[in-house]
Design a protein around this motif. Structure first.
Motif, PDB file in Angstrom:
ATOM      1  N   ARG A 246       0.830  -1.203   0.000  1.00  0.00           N
ATOM      2  CA  ARG A 246       0.000   0.000   0.000  1.00  0.00           C
ATOM      3  C   ARG A 246       0.870   1.262   0.000  1.00  0.00           C
ATOM      4  NH1 ARG A 246      -4.307   0.088   4.596  1.00  0.00           N
ATOM      5  NH2 ARG A 246      -4.828   1.965   3.381  1.00  0.00           N
ATOM      6  N   GLN A 247       0.449   2.248  -0.767  1.00  0.00           N
ATOM      7  CA  GLN A 247       1.137   3.542  -0.809  1.00  0.00           C
ATOM      8  C   GLN A 247       0.168   4.587  -0.253  1.00  0.00           C
ATOM      9  OE1 GLN A 247       4.137   4.353  -1.472  1.00  0.00           O
ATOM     10  NE2 GLN A 247       5.020   2.603  -2.577  1.00  0.00           N
ATOM     11  N   PRO A 248       0.310   4.945   1.023  1.00  0.00           N
ATOM     12  CA  PRO A 248      -0.666   5.870   1.612  1.00  0.00           C
ATOM     13  C   PRO A 248      -0.649   7.255   0.970  1.00  0.00           C
ATOM     14  CG  PRO A 248       1.184   5.521   3.093  1.00  0.00           C
ATOM     15  CD  PRO A 248       1.337   4.529   1.984  1.00  0.00           C
ATOM     16  N   ILE A 249       0.541   7.757   0.587  1.00  0.00           N
ATOM     17  CA  ILE A 249       0.662   9.096  -0.023  1.00  0.00           C
ATOM     18  C   ILE A 249       1.675   9.016  -1.155  1.00  0.00           C
ATOM     19  CG2 ILE A 249       1.332  11.503   0.342  1.00  0.00           C
ATOM     20  CD1 ILE A 249       0.510  11.223   3.232  1.00  0.00           C
TER      21      ILE A 249
ATOM     22  N   PHE B  45      -4.168  22.263 -13.171  1.00  0.00           N
ATOM     23  CA  PHE B  45      -4.599  21.888 -11.824  1.00  0.00           C
ATOM     24  C   PHE B  45      -6.068  21.487 -11.799  1.00  0.00           C
ATOM     25  CE2 PHE B  45      -6.050  23.023  -7.473  1.00  0.00           C
ATOM     26  CZ  PHE B  45      -5.274  22.117  -6.780  1.00  0.00           C
ATOM     27  N   ALA B  46      -6.912  22.193 -12.567  1.00  0.00           N
ATOM     28  CA  ALA B  46      -8.333  21.822 -12.630  1.00  0.00           C
ATOM     29  C   ALA B  46      -8.500  20.416 -13.193  1.00  0.00           C
ATOM     30  CB  ALA B  46      -9.090  22.845 -13.471  1.00  0.00           C
ATOM     31  N   PHE B  47      -7.771  20.088 -14.280  1.00  0.00           N
ATOM     32  CA  PHE B  47      -7.845  18.733 -14.845  1.00  0.00           C
ATOM     33  C   PHE B  47      -7.292  17.702 -13.854  1.00  0.00           C
ATOM     34  CE2 PHE B  47      -8.476  20.752 -18.988  1.00  0.00           C
ATOM     35  CZ  PHE B  47      -9.414  19.903 -19.535  1.00  0.00           C
ATOM     36  N   THR B  48      -6.273  18.090 -13.086  1.00  0.00           N
ATOM     37  CA  THR B  48      -5.717  17.156 -12.094  1.00  0.00           C
ATOM     38  C   THR B  48      -6.750  16.803 -11.032  1.00  0.00           C
ATOM     39  OG1 THR B  48      -3.489  18.041 -12.434  1.00  0.00           O
ATOM     40  CG2 THR B  48      -3.899  16.863 -10.373  1.00  0.00           C
ATOM     41  N   ILE B  49      -7.420  17.808 -10.501  1.00  0.00           N
ATOM     42  CA  ILE B  49      -8.446  17.556  -9.480  1.00  0.00           C
ATOM     43  C   ILE B  49      -9.599  16.747 -10.074  1.00  0.00           C
ATOM     44  CG2 ILE B  49     -10.114  18.637  -7.947  1.00  0.00           C
ATOM     45  CD1 ILE B  49      -7.270  18.858  -6.970  1.00  0.00           C
ATOM     46  N   ALA B  50     -10.046  17.127 -11.263  1.00  0.00           N
ATOM     47  CA  ALA B  50     -11.161  16.410 -11.887  1.00  0.00           C
ATOM     48  C   ALA B  50     -10.789  14.966 -12.173  1.00  0.00           C
ATOM     49  CB  ALA B  50     -11.573  17.130 -13.170  1.00  0.00           C
ATOM     50  N   GLY B  51      -9.586  14.743 -12.698  1.00  0.00           N
ATOM     51  CA  GLY B  51      -9.157  13.377 -12.980  1.00  0.00           C
ATOM     52  C   GLY B  51      -9.035  12.552 -11.720  1.00  0.00           C
ATOM     53  N   GLY B  52      -8.525  13.158 -10.650  1.00  0.00           N
ATOM     54  CA  GLY B  52      -8.407  12.431  -9.389  1.00  0.00           C
ATOM     55  C   GLY B  52      -9.759  12.026  -8.839  1.00  0.00           C
ATOM     56  N   LEU B  53     -10.754  12.921  -8.940  1.00  0.00           N
ATOM     57  CA  LEU B  53     -12.090  12.597  -8.444  1.00  0.00           C
ATOM     58  C   LEU B  53     -12.750  11.484  -9.258  1.00  0.00           C
ATOM     59  CD1 LEU B  53     -13.429  16.202  -7.690  1.00  0.00           C
ATOM     60  CD2 LEU B  53     -12.620  14.500  -6.047  1.00  0.00           C
ATOM     61  N   LEU B  54     -12.421  11.421 -10.547  1.00  0.00           N
ATOM     62  CA  LEU B  54     -13.041  10.400 -11.396  1.00  0.00           C
ATOM     63  C   LEU B  54     -12.392   9.030 -11.227  1.00  0.00           C
ATOM     64  CD1 LEU B  54     -13.530  12.431 -14.709  1.00  0.00           C
ATOM     65  CD2 LEU B  54     -15.293  11.770 -13.054  1.00  0.00           C
ATOM     66  N   LEU B  55     -11.124   8.984 -10.882  1.00  0.00           N
ATOM     67  CA  LEU B  55     -10.395   7.719 -10.874  1.00  0.00           C
ATOM     68  C   LEU B  55     -10.335   7.046  -9.511  1.00  0.00           C
ATOM     69  CD1 LEU B  55      -7.400   8.648 -13.215  1.00  0.00           C
ATOM     70  CD2 LEU B  55      -9.431   7.303 -13.797  1.00  0.00           C
TER      71      LEU B  55
ATOM     72  N   GLY C 225     -11.353   5.342  -5.922  1.00  0.00           N
ATOM     73  CA  GLY C 225     -12.408   4.368  -5.678  1.00  0.00           C
ATOM     74  C   GLY C 225     -13.359   4.736  -4.577  1.00  0.00           C
ATOM     75  N   SER C 226     -13.026   5.649  -3.678  1.00  0.00           N
ATOM     76  CA  SER C 226     -13.910   5.975  -2.570  1.00  0.00           C
ATOM     77  C   SER C 226     -13.918   7.481  -2.344  1.00  0.00           C
ATOM     78  CB  SER C 226     -13.463   5.266  -1.294  1.00  0.00           C
ATOM     79  OG  SER C 226     -12.190   5.744  -0.876  1.00  0.00           O
ATOM     80  N   SER C 227     -15.005   7.942  -1.687  1.00  0.00           N
ATOM     81  CA  SER C 227     -15.120   9.379  -1.405  1.00  0.00           C
ATOM     82  C   SER C 227     -14.078   9.836  -0.399  1.00  0.00           C
ATOM     83  CB  SER C 227     -16.525   9.686  -0.883  1.00  0.00           C
ATOM     84  OG  SER C 227     -16.782   8.946   0.313  1.00  0.00           O
ATOM     85  N   GLU C 228     -13.693   8.957   0.577  1.00  0.00           N
ATOM     86  CA  GLU C 228     -12.670   9.369   1.539  1.00  0.00           C
ATOM     87  C   GLU C 228     -11.328   9.589   0.860  1.00  0.00           C
ATOM     88  OE1 GLU C 228     -13.655   5.952   3.253  1.00  0.00           O
ATOM     89  OE2 GLU C 228     -15.223   6.785   4.500  1.00  0.00           O
ATOM     90  N   THR C 229     -11.000   8.666  -0.048  1.00  0.00           N
ATOM     91  CA  THR C 229      -9.739   8.823  -0.784  1.00  0.00           C
ATOM     92  C   THR C 229      -9.774  10.086  -1.638  1.00  0.00           C
ATOM     93  OG1 THR C 229      -9.484   6.425  -0.834  1.00  0.00           O
ATOM     94  CG2 THR C 229      -8.156   7.703  -2.369  1.00  0.00           C
ATOM     95  N   ALA C 230     -10.929  10.333  -2.259  1.00  0.00           N
ATOM     96  CA  ALA C 230     -11.069  11.530  -3.084  1.00  0.00           C
ATOM     97  C   ALA C 230     -10.909  12.797  -2.253  1.00  0.00           C
ATOM     98  CB  ALA C 230     -12.420  11.535  -3.793  1.00  0.00           C
TER      99      ALA C 230
ATOM    100  N   THR D 104      -7.845  15.412  -2.649  1.00  0.00           N
ATOM    101  CA  THR D 104      -8.139  16.807  -3.001  1.00  0.00           C
ATOM    102  C   THR D 104      -7.528  17.775  -1.995  1.00  0.00           C
ATOM    103  OG1 THR D 104     -10.218  16.136  -4.049  1.00  0.00           O
ATOM    104  CG2 THR D 104      -9.991  18.453  -3.446  1.00  0.00           C
ATOM    105  N   VAL D 105      -7.669  17.447  -0.703  1.00  0.00           N
ATOM    106  CA  VAL D 105      -7.099  18.322   0.328  1.00  0.00           C
ATOM    107  C   VAL D 105      -5.580  18.403   0.186  1.00  0.00           C
ATOM    108  CG1 VAL D 105      -6.719  18.564   2.804  1.00  0.00           C
ATOM    109  CG2 VAL D 105      -8.984  17.981   1.950  1.00  0.00           C
ATOM    110  N   LEU D 106      -4.939  17.264  -0.047  1.00  0.00           N
ATOM    111  CA  LEU D 106      -3.480  17.267  -0.189  1.00  0.00           C
ATOM    112  C   LEU D 106      -3.035  18.066  -1.406  1.00  0.00           C
ATOM    113  CD1 LEU D 106      -2.645  13.559   0.754  1.00  0.00           C
ATOM    114  CD2 LEU D 106      -2.194  15.615   2.111  1.00  0.00           C
ATOM    115  N   PHE D 107      -3.724  17.894  -2.550  1.00  0.00           N
ATOM    116  CA  PHE D 107      -3.338  18.614  -3.762  1.00  0.00           C
ATOM    117  C   PHE D 107      -3.572  20.113  -3.609  1.00  0.00           C
ATOM    118  CE2 PHE D 107      -3.592  15.003  -7.119  1.00  0.00           C
ATOM    119  CZ  PHE D 107      -2.466  14.445  -6.546  1.00  0.00           C
TER     120      PHE D 107
END
Length: 389
Positions: free
Chosen positions: A93-96, A120-130, A132-137, A141-144
């Motif tokens: 597992r890679q936590p971060i 940056f907008a595409f980065t956030i959008a791509g991260g939200l789409l890819l 697997g869970s809302s917590e990870t998303a 998002t907070v880290l980015f």
């Protein structure tokens, strides 16, 4: 004790290193941090991790060496490569993903406005789409967003520091220009003073030297007085020049005040010994004048008397001081008709009147010169401001 904190000192020393060295060390640290979960076997099965995890970590970390040169491509490579990590089943597992955070920071710190906003907008959008869970998303998002904010803060601080440095350099250049201008003005002042001293002394010496042979047989006493006047003029010139040149030396030299208005009677007496009768008169209540005006009054009078001795062919001259409420009026007149006259009692091309006007103007006064209206001769009139109470 230095005003710089330890953090500032470290930051400055790191900033002085080549960027490739700093980015190389950062890449090595991130690579070690990302490989750390893969350095041991699976605790449940004891089986080593799949080689795919090592390959993805290395591929997602190494591009950070070029993060300053190509922040957008490095960000895309780091994020896209990191997204392939979970294609293999048996990986740690890679936590971060630290490489992605550093790439987002670099994007915010070194890219142009529109480029960083769009990427940056595409980065956030791509991260939200890819993800697997809302917590990870939410965590991603907070880290980015935090990495982006830190990058913008760093860019703003760097721009502010650059602006301050540019301003300091500009002020330093202006200070140097002012210093050079002041030095040039001081050289011009010294040149004028030397001209006045030498011209005055040499004129008196020439007049006395020309008169000496004429009276050496018929009037030995007068001839002796002429030679004494030559010696006195030479000694006075040498003393003033030595005092003036002494301030230009690095070592300490004997200092003495420059001649001022109080020395005008002595100047009139010195010129009188050269054969030109000079009178001195003062009307009104004397008031304080600024030091530069006091020196200018003496030098103007000295230059005017020098011109009279050299060019006017006069027998008598007068120095008159008139103290008014807020002005000192200085008049130097003679009764000569001029030698080598150009219509104004002075030889063409002379710089005496120019020097007189410059001296008067430099201390806030005015100077005019021309033929006398009350008889033969020439007159120089100078108005100098009195010192403020």
């Amino acid at each position: 004790m230095s005003d710089l904190s330890l953090i500032d000192i470290v930051r400055r020393r790191i900033g002085a290193l080549p960027h490739l060295w700093v980015d190389g060390a950062l890449t090595a640290a991130i690579l070690i941090a990302q490989l750390w979960p893969l350095l041991s076997s699976d605790e449940r099965t004891g089986v080593p991790w799949d080689w795919w995890g090592y390959a993805v970590v290395i591929a997602a970390s190494l591009p950070l060496i070029w993060r300053r040169r190509a922040p957008i491509p490095v960000l895309i490579i780091c994020l896209c490569t990191g997204a392939l990590y979970d294609l293999a089943d048996h990986v740690a597992r890679q936590p971060i993903w630290y490489g992605g955070l550093v790439a987002v920071y670099t994007l915010a710190a070194y890219s142009g406005t529109w480029q960083r906003i769009v990427v940056f907008a595409f980065t956030i959008a791509g991260g939200l789409l890819l993800v697997g869970s809302s917590e990870t998303a939410l965590r991603g998002t907070v880290l980015f967003v935090a990495a982006y904010a830190i990058g913008r803060a760093t860019a703003t601080s760097r721009a502010h520091a650059a602006a301050l440095e540019e301003r300091a350099e500009r002020l330093e250049r202006e200070r140097q220009v002012e210093a050079e201008r002041a030095a040039e003005q001081e050289r011009a002042r010294i040149a004028r003073d030397m001209h006045d001293i030498l011209a005055h002394a040499v004129s008196l010496m020439v007049v006395q030297a020309e008169a000496g042979p004429v009276v050496v047989r018929s009037d030995p006493a007068r001839a002796e007085a002429a030679f004494d006047a030559i010696a006195a003029a030479g000694r006075d010139a040498m003393m003033q020049l030595r005092r003036m040149l002494g301030v230009l030396k690095d070592e300490e030299a004997p200092r003495a005040p420059q001649p001022t208005i109080d020395d005008l009677p002595a100047l009139a007496d010195q010129v009188s010994h050269a054969g030109l009768r000079v009178g001195f008169a003062s009307t009104g209540r004397p008031r304080p004048v600024s030091p530069d005006c006091a020196v200018a009054a003496y030098r103007v009078t000295q230059e005017a008397l020098t011109n009279i001795v050299k060019h006017a062919g006069a027998n008598h001259a007068d120095i008159r001081l008139t103290w008014e409420d807020d002005t000192l009026l200085l008049d130097i007149t003679d009764d000569g008709r001029g030698r080598a006259i150009n219509g104004h009692g002075l030889p063409s091309g002379g710089h005496g009147l120019i020097g007189i006007r410059e001296r008067a103007t430099a201390c806030g006064g005015t100077a005019v010169a021309g033929r006398r209206t009350d008889g033969p001769g020439f007159q120089v009139s100078v108005r100098l401001p009195l010192a403020q109470a």
